[in-house]
Design a protein around this motif. Structure first.
Motif, PDB file in Angstrom:
ATOM      1  N   PRO A 157       0.667  -1.215   0.005  1.00 49.26           N
ATOM      2  CA  PRO A 157       0.093  -0.004  -0.064  1.00 49.26           C
ATOM      3  C   PRO A 157       0.837   1.386  -0.073  1.00 49.26           C
ATOM      4  CG  PRO A 157       0.215  -0.859   2.208  1.00 49.26           C
ATOM      5  CD  PRO A 157       0.617  -1.978   1.243  1.00 49.26           C
ATOM      6  N   ALA A 158       0.236   2.322  -0.640  1.00 49.57           N
ATOM      7  CA  ALA A 158       1.137   3.544  -0.745  1.00 49.57           C
ATOM      8  C   ALA A 158       0.843   4.217   0.634  1.00 49.57           C
ATOM      9  CB  ALA A 158       0.417   4.408  -1.607  1.00 49.57           C
ATOM     10  N   ARG A 159       2.108   5.054   1.103  1.00 42.05           N
ATOM     11  CA  ARG A 159       2.121   5.394   2.327  1.00 42.05           C
ATOM     12  C   ARG A 159       2.417   6.890   2.315  1.00 42.05           C
ATOM     13  NH1 ARG A 159       6.917   2.507   5.196  1.00 42.05           N
ATOM     14  NH2 ARG A 159       7.590   2.548   3.344  1.00 42.05           N
ATOM     15  N   PRO A 160       1.940   7.725   3.276  1.00 45.44           N
ATOM     16  CA  PRO A 160       2.397   9.164   3.156  1.00 45.44           C
ATOM     17  C   PRO A 160       3.770   9.589   3.121  1.00 45.44           C
ATOM     18  CG  PRO A 160       1.200   8.740   5.169  1.00 45.44           C
ATOM     19  CD  PRO A 160       1.273   7.539   4.392  1.00 45.44           C
ATOM     20  N   LEU A 161       4.371  10.761   2.577  1.00 41.30           N
ATOM     21  CA  LEU A 161       5.593  10.752   2.725  1.00 41.30           C
ATOM     22  C   LEU A 161       6.217  11.003   3.970  1.00 41.30           C
ATOM     23  CD1 LEU A 161       6.079  13.641  -0.268  1.00 41.30           C
ATOM     24  CD2 LEU A 161       6.040  11.269  -0.361  1.00 41.30           C
ATOM     25  N   SER A 162       5.002  11.316   5.002  1.00 44.15           N
ATOM     26  CA  SER A 162       5.880  11.724   6.256  1.00 44.15           C
ATOM     27  C   SER A 162       6.250  10.421   7.195  1.00 44.15           C
ATOM     28  CB  SER A 162       4.712  12.567   7.295  1.00 44.15           C
ATOM     29  OG  SER A 162       3.424  11.637   7.079  1.00 44.15           O
ATOM     30  N   GLN A 163       5.952   9.345   6.349  1.00 42.77           N
ATOM     31  CA  GLN A 163       6.308   7.818   6.929  1.00 42.77           C
ATOM     32  C   GLN A 163       7.409   7.497   6.322  1.00 42.77           C
ATOM     33  OE1 GLN A 163       3.228   5.195   7.125  1.00 42.77           O
ATOM     34  NE2 GLN A 163       1.840   6.689   8.060  1.00 42.77           N
ATOM     35  N   LEU A 164       8.219   7.854   5.321  1.00 44.71           N
ATOM     36  CA  LEU A 164       8.942   7.634   4.448  1.00 44.71           C
ATOM     37  C   LEU A 164      10.544   7.973   4.874  1.00 44.71           C
ATOM     38  CD1 LEU A 164       7.476   7.979   0.714  1.00 44.71           C
ATOM     39  CD2 LEU A 164       7.301   6.119   2.555  1.00 44.71           C
ATOM     40  N   ASP A 187       9.425  17.140   4.485  1.00 39.59           N
ATOM     41  CA  ASP A 187       8.258  16.243   3.920  1.00 39.59           C
ATOM     42  C   ASP A 187       8.241  14.970   4.273  1.00 39.59           C
ATOM     43  OD1 ASP A 187       7.610  18.764   2.527  1.00 39.59           O
ATOM     44  OD2 ASP A 187       9.318  18.322   1.200  1.00 39.59           O
ATOM     45  N   VAL A 188       9.345  14.320   4.622  1.00 38.18           N
ATOM     46  CA  VAL A 188       9.794  12.895   4.759  1.00 38.18           C
ATOM     47  C   VAL A 188       9.850  12.759   6.224  1.00 38.18           C
ATOM     48  CG1 VAL A 188       9.926  12.456   2.460  1.00 38.18           C
ATOM     49  CG2 VAL A 188      11.793  12.811   3.906  1.00 38.18           C
ATOM     50  N   ASN A 189       9.935  11.418   6.673  1.00 35.19           N
ATOM     51  CA  ASN A 189      10.129  10.947   8.001  1.00 35.19           C
ATOM     52  C   ASN A 189      11.760  11.309   8.316  1.00 35.19           C
ATOM     53  OD1 ASN A 189      11.318   8.637  10.133  1.00 35.19           O
ATOM     54  ND2 ASN A 189       9.289   9.202  10.596  1.00 35.19           N
ATOM     55  N   GLU A 190      12.706  10.926   7.405  1.00 36.44           N
ATOM     56  CA  GLU A 190      14.084  10.934   7.546  1.00 36.44           C
ATOM     57  C   GLU A 190      14.922  10.908   6.398  1.00 36.44           C
ATOM     58  OE1 GLU A 190      17.507   8.746  10.443  1.00 36.44           O
ATOM     59  OE2 GLU A 190      15.686   7.904  10.255  1.00 36.44           O
ATOM     60  N   ILE A 191      15.788  11.539   6.397  1.00 36.23           N
ATOM     61  CA  ILE A 191      16.968  11.661   5.253  1.00 36.23           C
ATOM     62  C   ILE A 191      17.985  11.191   6.017  1.00 36.23           C
ATOM     63  CG2 ILE A 191      18.067  12.855   3.473  1.00 36.23           C
ATOM     64  CD1 ILE A 191      15.318  12.604   2.603  1.00 36.23           C
ATOM     65  N   THR A 192      18.671   9.929   5.669  1.00 31.84           N
ATOM     66  CA  THR A 192      20.013   9.312   6.061  1.00 31.84           C
ATOM     67  C   THR A 192      21.124   9.657   5.252  1.00 31.84           C
ATOM     68  OG1 THR A 192      19.898   7.321   4.747  1.00 31.84           O
ATOM     69  CG2 THR A 192      18.416   7.516   6.865  1.00 31.84           C
ATOM     70  N   PRO A 193      22.185   9.721   5.859  1.00 30.14           N
ATOM     71  CA  PRO A 193      23.491   9.797   4.972  1.00 30.14           C
ATOM     72  C   PRO A 193      23.662   8.650   3.943  1.00 30.14           C
ATOM     73  CG  PRO A 193      24.089   9.482   7.228  1.00 30.14           C
ATOM     74  CD  PRO A 193      22.503   9.785   7.301  1.00 30.14           C
ATOM     75  N   GLU A 261       4.468   5.461  -4.455  1.00 28.93           N
ATOM     76  CA  GLU A 261       4.946   6.585  -3.787  1.00 28.93           C
ATOM     77  C   GLU A 261       6.047   7.438  -4.654  1.00 28.93           C
ATOM     78  OE1 GLU A 261       4.971   3.828   0.104  1.00 28.93           O
ATOM     79  OE2 GLU A 261       6.680   4.364  -0.789  1.00 28.93           O
ATOM     80  N   TRP A 262       6.391   6.656  -6.020  1.00 33.83           N
ATOM     81  CA  TRP A 262       7.616   7.613  -6.660  1.00 33.83           C
ATOM     82  C   TRP A 262       6.749   9.151  -7.031  1.00 33.83           C
ATOM     83  CZ3 TRP A 262       8.681  10.283 -11.063  1.00 33.83           C
ATOM     84  CH2 TRP A 262       9.984  10.225 -11.244  1.00 33.83           C
ATOM     85  N   ASP A 263       5.676   9.181  -7.479  1.00 32.20           N
ATOM     86  CA  ASP A 263       5.332  10.489  -8.093  1.00 32.20           C
ATOM     87  C   ASP A 263       5.221  11.375  -7.110  1.00 32.20           C
ATOM     88  OD1 ASP A 263       4.978   9.529 -10.808  1.00 32.20           O
ATOM     89  OD2 ASP A 263       2.863   9.161 -10.570  1.00 32.20           O
ATOM     90  N   ALA A 264       4.474  11.096  -6.036  1.00 29.15           N
ATOM     91  CA  ALA A 264       4.735  12.179  -4.789  1.00 29.15           C
ATOM     92  C   ALA A 264       5.881  12.524  -4.060  1.00 29.15           C
ATOM     93  CB  ALA A 264       3.731  11.541  -3.585  1.00 29.15           C
ATOM     94  N   LEU A 265       6.891  11.697  -4.256  1.00 25.07           N
ATOM     95  CA  LEU A 265       8.228  11.860  -3.860  1.00 25.07           C
ATOM     96  C   LEU A 265       8.820  12.926  -4.894  1.00 25.07           C
ATOM     97  CD1 LEU A 265       9.574   8.466  -2.433  1.00 25.07           C
ATOM     98  CD2 LEU A 265       9.776  10.867  -1.256  1.00 25.07           C
ATOM     99  N   ALA A 266       8.645  12.517  -6.153  1.00 20.69           N
ATOM    100  CA  ALA A 266       9.394  13.231  -7.257  1.00 20.69           C
ATOM    101  C   ALA A 266       8.813  14.739  -6.937  1.00 20.69           C
ATOM    102  CB  ALA A 266       9.116  12.720  -8.654  1.00 20.69           C
ATOM    103  N   ALA A 267       7.379  14.918  -7.168  1.00 18.86           N
ATOM    104  CA  ALA A 267       6.977  16.157  -6.799  1.00 18.86           C
ATOM    105  C   ALA A 267       7.388  16.969  -5.730  1.00 18.86           C
ATOM    106  CB  ALA A 267       5.290  15.873  -6.772  1.00 18.86           C
ATOM    107  N   ALA A 268       7.678  16.396  -4.662  1.00 16.07           N
ATOM    108  CA  ALA A 268       8.193  17.121  -3.447  1.00 16.07           C
ATOM    109  C   ALA A 268       9.545  17.455  -3.733  1.00 16.07           C
ATOM    110  CB  ALA A 268       8.188  16.227  -2.016  1.00 16.07           C
ATOM    111  N   ILE A 269      10.329  16.604  -4.221  1.00 18.18           N
ATOM    112  CA  ILE A 269      11.910  16.797  -4.507  1.00 18.18           C
ATOM    113  C   ILE A 269      12.161  18.071  -5.563  1.00 18.18           C
ATOM    114  CG2 ILE A 269      13.755  15.985  -5.566  1.00 18.18           C
ATOM    115  CD1 ILE A 269      13.109  13.172  -4.599  1.00 18.18           C
ATOM    116  N   THR A 270      11.153  17.881  -6.300  1.00 22.71           N
ATOM    117  CA  THR A 270      11.074  19.265  -7.593  1.00 22.71           C
ATOM    118  C   THR A 270      10.678  20.362  -7.053  1.00 22.71           C
ATOM    119  OG1 THR A 270      10.670  17.584  -9.349  1.00 22.71           O
ATOM    120  CG2 THR A 270      10.188  19.736  -9.832  1.00 22.71           C
ATOM    121  N   ALA A 271       9.755  20.382  -6.125  1.00 26.77           N
ATOM    122  CA  ALA A 271       9.104  21.755  -5.472  1.00 26.77           C
ATOM    123  C   ALA A 271      10.322  22.356  -4.677  1.00 26.77           C
ATOM    124  CB  ALA A 271       7.874  21.329  -4.814  1.00 26.77           C
TER     125      ALA A 271
END
Length: 277
Positions: A157-164, A187-193, A261-271
């Protein structure tokens, strides 16, 4: 495609040329390429020299190796024109290897018709090998031969960006883009190095430790293997303009994530990047 032969060759050369040099490199066994952090060791050179003819013997197609490309920068162009070719990264994560970290990998991919066909990622210090592709079931093969299938994400299932949770390599992003993408953490839960080794990043993605990967530099030997495996599991691997990632199309930023989830992520990154893509 003789996957057993590919895996045997990778393990053989890792045991002969790479592992004996792990944590045993002399100062003159390490040198820099284009920058002080872009290292090459005697293990990279000797492993590629030994593995290249073994791959050619399995299938007589061009071999595009990282170290060979240093000598012939035009070599990767064959990936877009040949009916099939190998990519080879003899020691992915050379910085880690040279500094005594076990987080390095040996990576091989088969490219067909300019696109990813199959990929293999070996972690020499654990003995685990990840494989998968269009006609190759995604599995982990342990050093003792035990095979463990990997669950696909086709029906997840797709998940909201806040959980990714994901990894974004911004090292090669233009300054304003990198600054904007710093806000992606909102926008997302965490960005790891990054682990400084794509062969470990992709492993994290396909086993569920991470939900997405974003890269700004697309060297084919770094990404063709992981992209082949990820796609076989139901992940989407595309450039941020929507074009499919292809190993022969260098240098453009791309995102690997579940299709849901790809489209939502790509839109957030582009924005966040101000529409720079």
């Amino acid at each position: 495609m003789n996957t057993v032969a590919v895996e045997t060759a990778m393990r053989q050369i890792a045991d002969q040329e790479i592992r004996p040099r792990f944590r045993a490199l002399a100062e003159d066994d390490i040198s820099s390429k284009s920058s002080p952090n872009d290292l090459v060791t005697v293990a990279d050179v000797e492993a590629e020299r030994a593995l290249t003819p073994l791959l050619s013997a399995i299938e007589d197609i061009p071999v595009v190796g990282e170290e060979a490309t240093e000598l012939n920068p035009a070599l990767p162009e064959v990936l877009a024109t040949a009916s099939a070719a190998w990519t080879l990264d003899p020691v992915d994560g050379t910085w880690n290897f040279a500094h005594g970290s076990p987080e390095y990998a040996v990576m091989v991919a088969r490219v067909a018709g300019g696109d990813t066909d199959a990929g293999w990622i070996l972690h020499p210090e654990t003995g685990d090998l990840l494989r998968g592709g269009r006609a190759l079931a995604p599995e982990v093969v342990a050093g003792d031969g035990t095979v463990t299938p990997i669950d696909t994400v086709h029906d997840a299932p797709a998940r909201p960006l806040s959980q990714l949770r994901g990894m974004a390599t911004l090292t090669f992003a233009p300054g304003p883009v990198a600054e904007g993408l710093a806000g992606l953490t909102m926008d997302v839960n965490e960005i790891t190095p990054p682990r400084m080794c794509a062969g470990w990043d992709y492993w994290d993605l396909v086993t569920g430790t991470l939900d997405f990967l974003m890269y700004f530099r697309a060297k084919p030997w770094d990404h063709a293997p992981g992209a082949a495996i990820a796609r076989a599991l139901g992940f989407t691997v595309r450039h941020l303009d929507g074009a499919e990632y292809r190993p022969g199309d260098p240098g453009r930023p791309f995102l690997a994530a579940r299709a849901q989830e790809w489209d939502a992520l790509a839109a957030a990154i582009t924005a966040r990047a101000g529409g720079a893509f």
